[in-house]
Write an enzyme that holds these catalytic residues in place. Structure first.
Site, mmCIF file in Angstrom:
data_model
loop_
_atom_site.group_PDB
_atom_site.id
_atom_site.type_symbol
_atom_site.label_atom_id
_atom_site.label_comp_id
_atom_site.label_asym_id
_atom_site.label_seq_id
_atom_site.Cartn_x
_atom_site.Cartn_y
_atom_site.Cartn_z
ATOM 1 N N SER A 1 58.036 16.700 65.153
ATOM 2 C CA SER A 1 58.213 17.865 63.924
ATOM 3 C C SER A 1 57.885 18.992 64.647
ATOM 4 C CB SER A 1 57.628 17.065 62.978
ATOM 5 O OG SER A 1 56.394 16.664 63.209
ATOM 6 N N ASP B 1 63.622 17.342 64.773
ATOM 7 C CA ASP B 1 63.474 17.024 63.416
ATOM 8 C C ASP B 1 63.222 17.864 62.228
ATOM 9 O OD1 ASP B 1 61.450 14.711 61.461
ATOM 10 O OD2 ASP B 1 63.467 15.017 61.642
ATOM 11 N N GLY C 1 56.077 10.285 53.507
ATOM 12 C CA GLY C 1 55.075 10.338 53.280
ATOM 13 C C GLY C 1 54.551 8.959 52.324
ATOM 14 N N HIS D 1 66.182 9.580 55.855
ATOM 15 C CA HIS D 1 64.891 10.400 55.997
ATOM 16 C C HIS D 1 63.844 9.498 55.071
ATOM 17 C CE1 HIS D 1 65.145 14.390 58.389
ATOM 18 N NE2 HIS D 1 66.616 13.351 58.109
ATOM 19 N N ASN E 1 64.514 7.699 60.605
ATOM 20 C CA ASN E 1 63.468 8.050 60.611
ATOM 21 C C ASN E 1 62.052 7.054 60.054
ATOM 22 O OD1 ASN E 1 64.923 10.384 61.459
ATOM 23 N ND2 ASN E 1 64.233 11.831 60.602
ATOM 24 N N ASP F 1 57.993 7.863 60.866
ATOM 25 C CA ASP F 1 56.640 8.249 61.075
ATOM 26 C C ASP F 1 55.556 7.747 60.221
ATOM 27 O OD1 ASP F 1 55.466 11.907 60.658
ATOM 28 O OD2 ASP F 1 55.081 9.957 62.163
HETATM 29 O O1 LIG Z 1 61.678 11.071 57.767
HETATM 30 C C1 LIG Z 1 60.372 11.553 58.555
HETATM 31 C C2 LIG Z 1 59.452 10.322 57.967
HETATM 32 O O2 LIG Z 1 59.380 9.774 57.190
HETATM 33 P P1 LIG Z 1 58.793 8.669 56.480
HETATM 34 O O3 LIG Z 1 57.497 9.382 56.068
HETATM 35 O O4 LIG Z 1 58.499 7.843 55.668
HETATM 36 O O5 LIG Z 1 57.757 7.878 58.073
HETATM 37 N N1 LIG Z 1 60.463 12.100 59.020
HETATM 38 O O6 LIG Z 1 60.917 12.901 59.532
HETATM 39 C C3 LIG Z 1 59.326 12.710 59.815
HETATM 40 C C4 LIG Z 1 58.507 13.526 58.558
HETATM 41 C C5 LIG Z 1 57.573 14.318 59.734
HETATM 42 C C6 LIG Z 1 57.105 15.477 59.480
HETATM 43 O O7 LIG Z 1 55.645 14.687 58.572
HETATM 44 NA NA NA Z 2 65.834 15.031 62.301
HETATM 45 ZN ZN LIG Z 3 62.674 14.086 57.409
#
Ligand SMILES: O=C(COP(=O)(O)O)N(O)CCCCO
Ligand code: NA
Ligand SMILES: [Zn+2]
Length: 308
Positions: free
Chosen positions: A49, A81, A180, A210, A253, A255
């Protein structure tokens, strides 16, 4: 090798599984993710990111990913990302990324189409694939924050028109997820009717979810037990992720789940070992926790084990 997601998504779509896209920010996180994918014999998307580029310096991240490829010979996608504009996408394409996301979902429909097409027209001749987003996630994480009021789910007919007009390779959709650790006020739910409509209008086309972390309660409790303060954190139940993978979602996704795994392990280590001050001890515990989390996701949720 470094690969694009084209073939990986095609197989994932046909076999009804999804590929994890895990955010990377430092050496231990990358090592934990990559060893898990190697053990599970799973294709892998490592995603960077804007926040990660600022934190780690793009040069270090690129070299770390190249090391992972050299060390394991796994098929690895290096993905940008939430690319915010054409410039950052161009920069990453020129820098050897095999996939980029242009996140223009905050723009009006026609402008999202125009900007996405501009990125596609730069990426495709260079053998790079593009992910776009239609519909807005709610939730706050890093600099991705959309006021809940503006959160609008993806319109299925618009999604089909968007894909036709942009030539984009995959589409991030909004069906109730958000970034989040605080994804739902009450009972978690996703708009599966909407997902089924979108995938019916876009047969064979890879969709992206996401905000797909589960925020497993044992990690929230462990964080809170050892000095953390994240009451009421909750995410997407793993059963829902499995269900989404059966209806066109090929990329998931993750994170926040990695952050919680690493943080709870480090908090516990520091609590249990007050005399230790060797970073390798707690960073090593964090790495192990990330590895175990990714193995769990691949093996028990995404279904991408033994696919390479
Ligand atoms: O969709 C996501 C991750 O989602 P999640 O917060 O559910 O792990 N991301 O795209 C990662 C976000 C990076 C910036 O914080
Ligand atoms: Na992405
Ligand atoms: Zn995302």
């Amino acid at each position: 090798p470094l690969v694009t997601s084209k073939e990986l998504f095609k197989q994932a779509y046909e076999k009804g599984y999804a590929i994890g896209a895990f955010n990377v920010n430092n050496m231990e996180i990358i090592q934990g993710i990559v060893s898990a994918a190697k053990e599970e014999k799973s294709p892998l998307i490592l995603q960077v990111s804007a926040g990660a580029r600022k934190y780690a310096n793009p040069i270090y991240l690129k070299k770390l990913v190249e090391s992972a490829v050299e060390d394991t010979d796994l098929p690895i996608v290096l993905h940008l990302d939430h690319g915010e504009d054409f410039e950052i996408c161009k920069q990453c394409i020129d820098d050897g990324f095999t996939s980029v996301m242009i996140d223009a979902s905050h723009l009006p429909f026609e402008e999202n189409i125009a900007l996405t097409k501009k990125v596609v027209d730069y990426a495709h001749p260079r053998g790079v694939v593009v992910e776009a987003e239609l519909g807005k996630l709610a939730g706050i994480e890093d600099n991705i924050s959309v006021d809940a009021k503006d959160a609008t789910y993806t319109n299925p007919e618009e999604a089909r028109e968007f894909v036709e007009k942009t030539g984009v390779d995959s589409l991030a959709i909004a069906i109730g997820t958000s970034h989040g650790a605080y994804k739902f006020k009450g009972k978690p739910e996703l708009d599966f009717e909407r997902l089924k409509k979108i995938s019916k209008l876009l047969p064979g086309f890879p969709l992206v979810l996401h905000g797909a972390s589960t925020v497993l309660s044992e990690y929230v409790e462990a964080c809170n037990k050892f000095g953390g303060d994240i009451p009421g954190a909750q995410g997407v139940p793993e059963e829902m992720i499995k269900e989404a993978a059966k209806h066109g979602v090929c990329k998931v996704n993750i994170d926040t789940d990695l952050r919680l795994a690493m943080t709870s392990a480090i908090r516990k280590h520091l609590h249990d070992n007050p005399s230790n001050f060797d970073p390798r001890k707690y960073l090593g515990e964090g790495r192990k926790a990330v590895e175990n989390m990714v193995k769990h996701k691949i093996g028990n949720v995404l279904g991408s084990s033994d696919q390479i």
